[in-house]
Write a protein that holds these residues in place. Structure first.
Motif, PDB file in Angstrom:
ATOM      1  N   LEU A  51      63.058  29.696  38.055  1.00 30.71           N
ATOM      2  CA  LEU A  51      61.643  30.023  38.232  1.00 30.71           C
ATOM      3  C   LEU A  51      60.993  29.110  39.272  1.00 30.71           C
ATOM      4  O   LEU A  51      60.168  29.571  40.078  1.00 30.71           O
ATOM      5  CB  LEU A  51      60.905  29.914  36.900  1.00 30.71           C
ATOM      6  N   ALA A  52      61.382  27.842  39.273  1.00 32.78           N
ATOM      7  CA  ALA A  52      60.807  26.903  40.240  1.00 32.78           C
ATOM      8  C   ALA A  52      61.197  27.302  41.664  1.00 32.78           C
ATOM      9  O   ALA A  52      60.369  27.242  42.586  1.00 32.78           O
ATOM     10  CB  ALA A  52      61.277  25.482  39.927  1.00 32.78           C
ATOM     11  N   THR A  53      62.445  27.696  41.880  1.00 27.69           N
ATOM     12  CA  THR A  53      62.877  28.120  43.210  1.00 27.69           C
ATOM     13  C   THR A  53      62.109  29.353  43.661  1.00 27.69           C
ATOM     14  O   THR A  53      61.778  29.504  44.845  1.00 27.69           O
ATOM     15  CB  THR A  53      64.390  28.406  43.212  1.00 27.69           C
ATOM     16  N   LEU A  54      61.808  30.236  42.723  1.00 25.76           N
ATOM     17  CA  LEU A  54      61.061  31.455  43.033  1.00 25.76           C
ATOM     18  C   LEU A  54      59.554  31.216  43.123  1.00 25.76           C
ATOM     19  O   LEU A  54      58.801  32.149  43.432  1.00 25.76           O
ATOM     20  CB  LEU A  54      61.333  32.509  41.955  1.00 25.76           C
ATOM     21  N   ASP A  55      59.096  29.988  42.822  1.00 23.86           N
ATOM     22  CA  ASP A  55      57.668  29.658  42.788  1.00 23.86           C
ATOM     23  C   ASP A  55      56.916  30.421  41.705  1.00 23.86           C
ATOM     24  O   ASP A  55      55.717  30.672  41.817  1.00 23.86           O
ATOM     25  CB  ASP A  55      56.984  29.924  44.144  1.00 23.86           C
ATOM     26  N   ARG A  56      57.615  30.781  40.637  1.00 23.95           N
ATOM     27  CA  ARG A  56      56.959  31.400  39.501  1.00 23.95           C
ATOM     28  C   ARG A  56      56.368  30.309  38.619  1.00 23.95           C
ATOM     29  O   ARG A  56      57.006  29.295  38.341  1.00 23.95           O
ATOM     30  CB  ARG A  56      57.939  32.238  38.688  1.00 23.95           C
ATOM     31  N   THR A  57      55.131  30.532  38.170  1.00 23.73           N
ATOM     32  CA  THR A  57      54.398  29.463  37.490  1.00 23.73           C
ATOM     33  C   THR A  57      54.335  29.617  35.978  1.00 23.73           C
ATOM     34  O   THR A  57      53.853  28.710  35.292  1.00 23.73           O
ATOM     35  CB  THR A  57      52.956  29.403  38.029  1.00 23.73           C
ATOM     36  N   HIS A  58      54.812  30.736  35.417  1.00 28.14           N
ATOM     37  CA  HIS A  58      54.638  30.933  33.981  1.00 28.14           C
ATOM     38  C   HIS A  58      55.666  30.130  33.180  1.00 28.14           C
ATOM     39  O   HIS A  58      56.745  29.787  33.672  1.00 28.14           O
ATOM     40  CB  HIS A  58      54.721  32.411  33.614  1.00 28.14           C
ATOM     41  N   ASP A  59      55.324  29.844  31.945  1.00 26.52           N
ATOM     42  CA  ASP A  59      56.211  29.166  31.001  1.00 26.52           C
ATOM     43  C   ASP A  59      57.125  30.216  30.383  1.00 26.52           C
ATOM     44  O   ASP A  59      56.642  31.199  29.807  1.00 26.52           O
ATOM     45  CB  ASP A  59      55.361  28.480  29.927  1.00 26.52           C
ATOM     46  N   PRO A  60      58.466  30.059  30.466  1.00 24.27           N
ATOM     47  CA  PRO A  60      59.358  31.062  29.872  1.00 24.27           C
ATOM     48  C   PRO A  60      59.082  31.316  28.392  1.00 24.27           C
ATOM     49  O   PRO A  60      59.294  32.430  27.905  1.00 24.27           O
ATOM     50  CB  PRO A  60      60.752  30.457  30.075  1.00 24.27           C
ATOM     51  N   ALA A  61      58.585  30.294  27.689  1.00 21.83           N
ATOM     52  CA  ALA A  61      58.303  30.467  26.260  1.00 21.83           C
ATOM     53  C   ALA A  61      57.137  31.419  26.018  1.00 21.83           C
ATOM     54  O   ALA A  61      56.957  31.929  24.907  1.00 21.83           O
ATOM     55  CB  ALA A  61      58.006  29.118  25.627  1.00 21.83           C
ATOM     56  N   ARG A  62      56.357  31.677  27.045  1.00 18.13           N
ATOM     57  CA  ARG A  62      55.206  32.566  26.917  1.00 18.13           C
ATOM     58  C   ARG A  62      55.628  34.037  26.844  1.00 18.13           C
ATOM     59  O   ARG A  62      54.926  34.858  26.246  1.00 18.13           O
ATOM     60  CB  ARG A  62      54.280  32.342  28.122  1.00 18.13           C
ATOM     61  N   VAL A  63      56.772  34.364  27.436  1.00 14.49           N
ATOM     62  CA  VAL A  63      57.157  35.769  27.555  1.00 14.49           C
ATOM     63  C   VAL A  63      57.340  36.437  26.194  1.00 14.49           C
ATOM     64  O   VAL A  63      56.782  37.521  25.966  1.00 14.49           O
ATOM     65  CB  VAL A  63      58.419  35.910  28.428  1.00 14.49           C
ATOM     66  N   PRO A  64      58.097  35.869  25.252  1.00 13.36           N
ATOM     67  CA  PRO A  64      58.231  36.542  23.952  1.00 13.36           C
ATOM     68  C   PRO A  64      56.896  36.757  23.250  1.00 13.36           C
ATOM     69  O   PRO A  64      56.718  37.765  22.540  1.00 13.36           O
ATOM     70  CB  PRO A  64      59.133  35.603  23.148  1.00 13.36           C
ATOM     71  N   GLU A  65      55.945  35.838  23.436  1.00 10.57           N
ATOM     72  CA  GLU A  65      54.646  35.974  22.791  1.00 10.57           C
ATOM     73  C   GLU A  65      53.904  37.206  23.299  1.00 10.57           C
ATOM     74  O   GLU A  65      53.360  37.989  22.499  1.00 10.57           O
ATOM     75  CB  GLU A  65      53.807  34.716  23.039  1.00 10.57           C
ATOM     76  N   VAL A  66      53.890  37.394  24.631  1.00 14.82           N
ATOM     77  CA  VAL A  66      53.130  38.518  25.168  1.00 14.82           C
ATOM     78  C   VAL A  66      53.882  39.836  24.964  1.00 14.82           C
ATOM     79  O   VAL A  66      53.254  40.892  24.800  1.00 14.82           O
ATOM     80  CB  VAL A  66      52.763  38.306  26.650  1.00 14.82           C
ATOM     81  N   VAL A  67      55.215  39.793  24.977  1.00 11.93           N
ATOM     82  CA  VAL A  67      55.976  41.004  24.680  1.00 11.93           C
ATOM     83  C   VAL A  67      55.657  41.491  23.263  1.00 11.93           C
ATOM     84  O   VAL A  67      55.406  42.679  23.032  1.00 11.93           O
ATOM     85  CB  VAL A  67      57.487  40.762  24.850  1.00 11.93           C
ATOM     86  N   GLN A  68      55.637  40.573  22.297  1.00 10.77           N
ATOM     87  CA  GLN A  68      55.323  40.957  20.928  1.00 10.77           C
ATOM     88  C   GLN A  68      53.884  41.434  20.808  1.00 10.77           C
ATOM     89  O   GLN A  68      53.603  42.407  20.096  1.00 10.77           O
ATOM     90  CB  GLN A  68      55.567  39.782  19.983  1.00 10.77           C
ATOM     91  N   ALA A  69      52.976  40.774  21.512  1.00  8.26           N
ATOM     92  CA  ALA A  69      51.576  41.202  21.475  1.00  8.26           C
ATOM     93  C   ALA A  69      51.421  42.613  22.039  1.00  8.26           C
ATOM     94  O   ALA A  69      50.642  43.422  21.519  1.00  8.26           O
ATOM     95  CB  ALA A  69      50.704  40.223  22.255  1.00  8.26           C
ATOM     96  N   ALA A  70      52.163  42.928  23.104  1.00  7.45           N
ATOM     97  CA  ALA A  70      52.099  44.265  23.682  1.00  7.45           C
ATOM     98  C   ALA A  70      52.648  45.304  22.705  1.00  7.45           C
ATOM     99  O   ALA A  70      52.071  46.389  22.538  1.00  7.45           O
ATOM    100  CB  ALA A  70      52.869  44.307  24.995  1.00  7.45           C
ATOM    101  N   LYS A  71      53.753  44.972  22.052  1.00  2.00           N
ATOM    102  CA  LYS A  71      54.304  45.884  21.040  1.00  2.00           C
ATOM    103  C   LYS A  71      53.304  46.114  19.913  1.00  2.00           C
ATOM    104  O   LYS A  71      53.089  47.254  19.465  1.00  2.00           O
ATOM    105  CB  LYS A  71      55.596  45.312  20.467  1.00  2.00           C
ATOM    106  N   ASP A  72      52.703  45.038  19.450  1.00  2.00           N
ATOM    107  CA  ASP A  72      51.733  45.150  18.365  1.00  2.00           C
ATOM    108  C   ASP A  72      50.544  46.029  18.755  1.00  2.00           C
ATOM    109  O   ASP A  72      49.943  46.692  17.898  1.00  2.00           O
ATOM    110  CB  ASP A  72      51.241  43.767  17.942  1.00  2.00           C
ATOM    111  N   ALA A  73      50.212  46.008  20.048  1.00  2.00           N
ATOM    112  CA  ALA A  73      49.099  46.821  20.530  1.00  2.00           C
ATOM    113  C   ALA A  73      49.483  48.298  20.680  1.00  2.00           C
ATOM    114  O   ALA A  73      48.618  49.137  20.931  1.00  2.00           O
ATOM    115  CB  ALA A  73      48.606  46.283  21.867  1.00  2.00           C
TER     116      ALA A  73
END
Length: 406
Positions: A163-185
């Motif tokens: 992620l650092a090489t790609l200049d991506r700024t998000h925390d990998p641990a955040r992804v499962p949280e938002v995926v589950q939130a999207a499913k719940d929605a």
């Protein structure tokens, strides 16, 4: 770093009128909309999309941008009515950039205007791209209430150094949280990955795949990193700061993705896309590959209407100025010849699991089928049954299949 250049083409009338050639056979053709949101907090080092950070926007603000899209929607309706297009929207895709930098209410307002202007088919797919760090549960629930059906998260990798090489700024641990939130929605969920980043090992890639699979999304995309000239990562490679992309390693990564995703119940339906149980393909992207029509709204967005391709001016300020003057934002267009349309038909259909009917090839092109079977690039049994479908090896050499048949 400027985004990639627009293609050359013929001028478009200031009212945006399409060539007369689009009228023949246009009625009832499947129709979709792409809405480009050109804003990013930072530009990733590998990206050459038409995106802008706050300091590059000039007189255009994120707050005023949706009004410009609404103006283009009105213009598009006038143009399409004149051309004889009468189909409601089958798919809508908000892409970028980072669409979710805008308030959910702004995206929903654009969606509502599209619905009021063109109509939307029952059961239509409405997708929004999102960065994992740009949404929360409330945002996703608002999207769903407003008519969005699908969200596509740009995960790219689960490995911090990649992620650092790609200049991506998000925390990998955040992804499962938002995926589950999207499913719940109640949203369908896609997770997008990139493989072949300089310094990424096969085990790094395995970790990203396993992380994506563990979240049980409906859909996973896996794209090979392509180094585009003028990007930050291209300059780093040129200066010797990071290694060049290893094509052989990328091929190994693709084969690993196909193995792990297949074992987890995902079926490939396009070279870079897998759907859980074959039930959740991106219908909007399939529409591109199946030669349907779409209007691209926003700066730099491309459109295709019945064999005519056109594209908008790139910078948000130029886009806004055209619309403020009552003019089309289109920068150029081209009317595809029958030969060009056939070449694209072959190129796109041979990327798909559904394949290409041999009966739709002219006799001289069919002579290449035996060669493709001999080189194990297409499925022999399917070819004998009348359809060209790439093998795993063929998916890695898809351009060879297309060249052989055109």
């Amino acid at each position: 770093m400027p985004p990639s250049a627009l293609p050359d083409g013929k001028p478009v009338p200031t009212d945006g009128a399409l060539p007369e050639s689009v009228r023949e056979g246009i009625a009832g053709r499947q129709f979709g909309a792409y809405v480009h949101i050109p804003f990013c907090r930072v530009r990733c080092g590998y990206c050459d999309f038409n995106t802008y950070t706050a300091t590059e926007l000039g007189s255009v603000s994120q707050e005023s941008y949706p009004e410009k899209v609404l103006a283009e929607i009105a213009l598009a309706r006038r143009v399409l009515v004149d051309a004889g297009q009468d189909a409601p929207l089958s798919t809508i895709f908000f892409g970028g950039g980072t669409p979710t930098l805008l308030p959910a209410s702004a995206l929903i307002d654009v969606l509502a205007r599209l619905r009021d202007t063109f109509g939307i088919r029952e059961g239509a797919e409405v997708s929004v791209e999102a960065n994992p760090d740009s949404v929360d549960r409330a945002y996703l629930e608002e999207l769903r209430r407003g008519g969005v059906t699908r969200v596509s998260f740009g995960m790219q990798s689960a490995v911090p150094h990649v992620l650092a090489t790609l200049d991506r700024t998000h925390d990998p641990a955040r992804v499962p949280e938002v995926v589950q939130a999207a499913k719940d929605a109640g949203l369908e969920v896609s997770v997008d990955l990139i493989y072949g980043t300089p310094g990424e090992s096969l085990e790094d890639w395995r970790a990203s795949l396993e992380h994506a699979i563990s979240m049980s999304p409906n859909h996973i995309s896996a794209y090979a990193l392509i180094i585009e000239a003028g990007t930050a990562i291209a300059r780093q490679i040129r200066r010797g700061e990071i290694a060049e992309v290893d094509d052989d390693l990328q091929a190994d990564m693709y084969e690993l993705a196909d193995e792990l995703l297949g074992n987890a119940g995902f079926e490939w339906y396009e070279l870079s896309n897998w759907s859980k149980g074959g039930k959740f393909p991106s219908r909007h992207n399939l529409a591109y590959w199946q030669d349907t029509d779409w209007w691209g709204f926003g700066p730099g967005a491309h459109s295709h209407i019945n064999g005519v391709r056109f594209w908008n001016v790139k910078h948000p300020a130029a886009y806004a100025n055209r619309l403020n003057s009552g003019e089309s934002p289109a920068a150029g267009h081209e009317a595809l010849t029958s030969e060009q349309r056939f070449d694209e038909f072959v190129l796109l259909r041979t990327r798909l699991r559904e394949g290409l009917p041999i009966s739709e090839l002219p006799a001289d092109a069919r002579t290449g089928v035996a060669e493709l079977i001999g080189n194990e690039l297409i499925d022999a049994r399917e070819a004998l049954a009348g359809r060209i479908i790439p093998t795993l090896r063929g998916r890695l050499l898809a351009d060879v299949i297309a060249r052989t048949l055109t």
